[in-house]
Design an enzyme around this catalytic site. Structure first.
Site, PDB file in Angstrom:
ATOM      1  N   GLU A 148       0.804  -1.230   0.000  1.00 28.84           N
ATOM      2  CA  GLU A 148       0.000   0.000   0.000  1.00 28.84           C
ATOM      3  C   GLU A 148       0.842   1.288   0.000  1.00 28.84           C
ATOM      4  O   GLU A 148       0.680   2.168   0.845  1.00 28.84           O
ATOM      5  CB  GLU A 148      -0.960  -0.011   1.195  1.00 28.84           C
ATOM      6  N   ASN A 199       1.943  -4.865  -3.386  1.00 27.54           N
ATOM      7  CA  ASN A 199       0.571  -5.196  -3.018  1.00 27.54           C
ATOM      8  C   ASN A 199      -0.203  -3.916  -2.739  1.00 27.54           C
ATOM      9  O   ASN A 199       0.234  -3.079  -1.945  1.00 27.54           O
ATOM     10  CB  ASN A 199       0.588  -6.090  -1.768  1.00 27.54           C
ATOM     11  N   HIS A 243     -10.537  -5.885  -1.347  1.00 28.76           N
ATOM     12  CA  HIS A 243     -11.435  -5.779  -0.185  1.00 28.76           C
ATOM     13  C   HIS A 243     -12.678  -5.035  -0.671  1.00 28.76           C
ATOM     14  O   HIS A 243     -12.593  -3.875  -1.061  1.00 28.76           O
ATOM     15  CB  HIS A 243     -10.768  -4.995   0.955  1.00 28.76           C
ATOM     16  N   GLU A 288      -6.272 -10.429  -1.357  1.00 30.05           N
ATOM     17  CA  GLU A 288      -6.908 -10.324  -0.034  1.00 30.05           C
ATOM     18  C   GLU A 288      -8.433 -10.219  -0.130  1.00 30.05           C
ATOM     19  O   GLU A 288      -9.073  -9.522   0.615  1.00 30.05           O
ATOM     20  CB  GLU A 288      -6.364  -9.096   0.717  1.00 30.05           C
ATOM     21  N   ASP A 293     -12.193 -10.144   0.271  1.00 26.49           N
ATOM     22  CA  ASP A 293     -13.313 -10.411   1.166  1.00 26.49           C
ATOM     23  C   ASP A 293     -14.438  -9.459   0.750  1.00 26.49           C
ATOM     24  O   ASP A 293     -14.197  -8.434   0.110  1.00 26.49           O
ATOM     25  CB  ASP A 293     -12.947 -10.272   2.649  1.00 26.49           C
TER      26      ASP A 293
HETATM   27  O1  G3I Z   1      -1.448  -8.993  18.623  1.00 28.02           O
HETATM   28  C1  G3I Z   1      -2.088  -7.911  19.316  1.00 28.02           C
HETATM   29  C2  G3I Z   1      -2.602  -8.401  20.654  1.00 28.02           C
HETATM   30  O2  G3I Z   1      -1.492  -8.767  21.460  1.00 28.02           O
HETATM   31  C3  G3I Z   1      -3.386  -7.265  21.327  1.00 28.02           C
HETATM   32  O3  G3I Z   1      -3.928  -7.747  22.531  1.00 28.02           O
HETATM   33  C4  G3I Z   1      -4.510  -6.863  20.395  1.00 28.02           C
HETATM   34  C5  G3I Z   1      -5.345  -5.759  20.979  1.00 28.02           C
HETATM   35  O4  G3I Z   1      -4.811  -4.531  20.580  1.00 28.02           O
HETATM   36  O5  G3I Z   1      -3.950  -6.369  19.154  1.00 28.02           O
HETATM   37  C6  G3I Z   1      -3.258  -7.432  18.489  1.00 28.02           C
HETATM   38  O6  G3I Z   1      -2.720  -6.924  17.291  1.00 28.02           O
HETATM   39  C7  G3I Z   1      -3.701  -6.708  16.283  1.00 28.02           C
HETATM   40  C8  G3I Z   1      -3.268  -7.498  15.021  1.00 28.02           C
HETATM   41  O7  G3I Z   1      -4.146  -7.234  13.921  1.00 28.02           O
HETATM   42  C9  G3I Z   1      -3.239  -9.002  15.289  1.00 28.02           C
HETATM   43  O8  G3I Z   1      -4.554  -9.430  15.532  1.00 28.02           O
HETATM   44  C10 G3I Z   1      -3.723  -5.227  15.940  1.00 28.02           C
HETATM   45  O9  G3I Z   1      -4.246  -4.533  17.029  1.00 28.02           O
HETATM   46  C11 G3I Z   1      -4.601  -4.985  14.724  1.00 28.02           C
HETATM   47  O10 G3I Z   1      -4.489  -3.648  14.289  1.00 28.02           O
HETATM   48  C12 G3I Z   1      -4.107  -5.848  13.560  1.00 28.02           C
HETATM   49  O11 G3I Z   1      -5.004  -5.661  12.452  1.00 28.02           O
HETATM   50  C13 G3I Z   1      -4.511  -6.208  11.241  1.00 28.02           C
HETATM   51  C14 G3I Z   1      -4.417  -5.072  10.232  1.00 28.02           C
HETATM   52  O12 G3I Z   1      -3.957  -5.587   8.952  1.00 28.02           O
HETATM   53  C15 G3I Z   1      -3.460  -4.024  10.708  1.00 28.02           C
HETATM   54  O13 G3I Z   1      -3.175  -3.133   9.656  1.00 28.02           O
HETATM   55  C16 G3I Z   1      -5.479  -7.249  10.709  1.00 28.02           C
HETATM   56  O14 G3I Z   1      -5.512  -8.370  11.589  1.00 28.02           O
HETATM   57  C17 G3I Z   1      -5.077  -7.699   9.322  1.00 28.02           C
HETATM   58  O15 G3I Z   1      -6.065  -8.542   8.755  1.00 28.02           O
HETATM   59  C18 G3I Z   1      -4.902  -6.500   8.411  1.00 28.02           C
HETATM   60  O16 G3I Z   1      -4.412  -6.952   7.184  1.00 28.02           O
HETATM   61  C19 G3I Z   1      -4.217  -5.932   6.192  1.00 28.02           C
HETATM   62  C20 G3I Z   1      -3.103  -6.389   5.324  1.00 28.02           C
HETATM   63  O17 G3I Z   1      -1.963  -6.644   6.073  1.00 28.02           O
HETATM   64  C21 G3I Z   1      -2.843  -5.382   4.221  1.00 28.02           C
HETATM   65  N1  G3I Z   1      -4.055  -5.124   3.451  1.00 28.02           N
HETATM   66  C22 G3I Z   1      -5.172  -4.687   4.287  1.00 28.02           C
HETATM   67  C23 G3I Z   1      -5.467  -5.731   5.343  1.00 28.02           C
HETATM   68  C24 G3I Z   1      -6.673  -5.333   6.146  1.00 28.02           C
HETATM   69  O18 G3I Z   1      -6.425  -4.153   6.848  1.00 28.02           O
END
Ligand code: G3I
Length: 475
Positions: A289, A330, A365, A395, A397
């Site tokens: 991105e 990506n 998405h 990705e 969905d």
């Molecule tokens: O691991 C921590 C955990 O320890 C903590 O308790 C919890 C509460 O804050 O957060 C957890 O981390 C989270 C992480 O996902 C793992 O679950 C982050 O807060 C959360 O922001 C993060 O979100 C991810 C997001 O990218 C961040 O940008 C999503 O799961 C993930 O699906 C998403 O994936 C992105 C791709 O990488 C790029 N394209 C877009 C896509 C969707 O946003």
């Protein structure tokens, strides 16, 4: 007009050519005068089979006109015809005739559009005990409609191979019953959802932690899956020591994180991670991105500190780190022609010109309330294919939370959207991978109300799953 021709046709086929005689009934019209000659009257058949064939006289340029039906006027003759039956078969379609004894009866043997030929065959059978008289079969045409000779159906282009992938969250493999099996059974490619991002692999400067990611990658590789390294350079999910200035000062003790320092950190991260996974991960999202919807560069630590050239520098470092790895860029929101797609096209073109890029990921998405059109997806993919890079849906969905209607209606709309994206990919040979951002609604970054994935929260397939399969098979 017609000579009564009484032929007892034992068992021979009688080929009769007759003119463009078409009744004016039923909105039909005579054939153009030319081309057909009539030489027939009524013939009779008993105990045998009579085959009457109509054919355009030699040399007639068929305008593609076809016959809609054939009519025959028949009657039984003879004293032993009670209950007699006759069978009329026109171009293979059979019809029982039960004419009244002693009176003529017309049967219209509809057989369009099978009569799209210059000839048709009318086979009449009559019982042994009775003679069947047939008066000149009449060819019926469909008024105003000429059938263009059926265009040869293009044999569907063989759909090229499209690998099916899914993003997986390692914690779910042990936390959600059936989650691992669902992936292992249906998908050949895994994208770790978060486990290979910078904050996970380099939680402290120059301290790399590969433990969890190794378990996940080794599990997938042991299951015969390919793994996509997502992602080396991304404005989100960077470690705190990198983006928190005060923390940075403490850690680096070198004041602000300037351009050269950040370039060095980026290059070291890329090189260390790619070489750690060399042989297990052969494809990487080097940069995720980098652009915004208006086509400008996406602000964040990388752009703000290094400048837009950070993208090229990242790819150069990746190419140097593991030369045979496949390097991807990506992007989100570039799936259809728009300003972002234009900017992405130019960026990929520049990277390709330097031999730095192999693949482009279109995240896909989708908000089901504003889905992309199939032809827009396809034309966008076809445009990027001209760059000579592999194209991946990375990705997908489809968030249905903003759709009206009940679950069934929502999932039907969702299925069409998945099907369209998969069909678009199947029509562009450069599109070689189709990945969903998760497998089941039980675990999605969008939250349960989005229900965005091909399997529901009980891991059962939704209509989207079948639609996705059909689309990948060519739609
Ligand atoms: O691991 C921590 C955990 O320890 C903590 O308790 C919890 C509460 O804050 O957060 C957890 O981390 C989270 C992480 O996902 C793992 O679950 C982050 O807060 C959360 O922001 C993060 O979100 C991810 C997001 O990218 C961040 O940008 C999503 O799961 C993930 O699906 C998403 O994936 C992105 C791709 O990488 C790029 N394209 C877009 C896509 C969707 O946003």
């Amino acid at each position: 007009m017609t000579r009564a021709l009484r032929l007892v046709v034992p068992l021979v086929a009688l080929s009769v050519a007759w003119p463009n005689v078409a009744s004016a009934a039923g909105g039909v019209r005579p054939l153009p005068a030319s081309g057909f000659t009539e030489r027939a009257g009524s013939v009779s058949v008993s105990g045998g089979r009579l085959v009457l064939r109509g054919r355009a006289a030699a040399g007639t340029a068929m305008s593609g006109t076809s016959f809609e039906a054939v009519s025959v006027r028949v009657r039984f003759a003879g004293r032993r015809c009670r209950g007699a039956r006759a069978m009329a078969v026109v171009n293979g379609r059979a019809r029982v005739l039960q004419p009244r004894r002693g009176s003529w009866r017309t049967y219209r043997l509809a057989s369009a559009p099978s009569l799209r030929r210059r000839t048709f065959a009318l086979r009449l059978r009559a019982g042994h005990r009775c003679r069947l008289l047939v008066r000149r079969p009449v060819l019926h045409l469909v008024a105003g409609r000429t059938f263009a000779p059926p265009a040869p159906r293009p044999s569907p282009a063989p759909v090229h191979t499209i690998e099916l992938g899914a993003a997986i969250a390692w914690r779910n493999v042990s936390a959600i019953p059936g989650y691992a099996d669902l992936f292992l059974r249906h998908f050949s490619h895994m994208t770790p959802e978060n486990e290979l991002k910078m904050n996970a692999l380099q939680p402290r400067r120059d301290t790399f932690d590969f433990v969890e990611a190794d378990r996940m990658v080794d599990w997938a590789v042991a299951g015969g899956k390919q793994v996509r390294g997502h992602t080396l350079v991304f404005k989100h999910q960077t470690p705190g020591w990198l983006t928190n200035p005060s923390l940075t000062d403490q850690l680096t003790g070198e004041g602000d994180l300037d351009r050269d320092k950040l370039l060095s950190i980026m290059r070291k991260h890329i090189t260390t991670v790619m070489r750690h996974y060399a042989g297990r991960i052969r494809e990487w999202d080097v940069v995720n991105e980098p652009l915004r919807p208006d086509g400008s560069y996406n602000p964040g630590i990388w752009l703000d500190t290094i400048g837009p050239e950070y993208v090229e520098e990242a790819f150069r470092s990746a190419r140097a780190a593991v030369p045979d790895a496949r390097l991807c860029l990506n992007e989100i929101g570039a799936e259809v022609p728009n300003r972002l797609a234009d900017a992405l096209f130019g960026l990929v073109e520049r990277l390709k010109a330097q031999g730095l890029i192999d693949c482009v990921g279109f995240q896909m998405h989708v908000n089901a309330a504003t889905p992309p059109a199939l032809d827009a997806l396809q034309s966008n993919l076809q445009r990027f294919a001209t760059l000579g890079v592999d194209l991946h849906v990375t990705e997908m969905d489809v968030n249905v939370s903003q759709l009206p209607g009940g679950t069934a209606e929502k999932f039907a709309v969702q299925a069409r959207i998945f099907g369209d994206a998969a069909t678009a990919c199947s029509r562009v040979p450069a599109c070689t991978r189709f990945t969903t951002w998760g497998t089941t609604d039980a675990s999605t970054w969008l939250g349960p109300e989005a229900q965005p994935l091909p399997f529901d929260d009980a891991l059962a397939p939704k209509p989207a799953w079948a639609a996705l399969q059909r689309g990948l098979a060519g739609g």
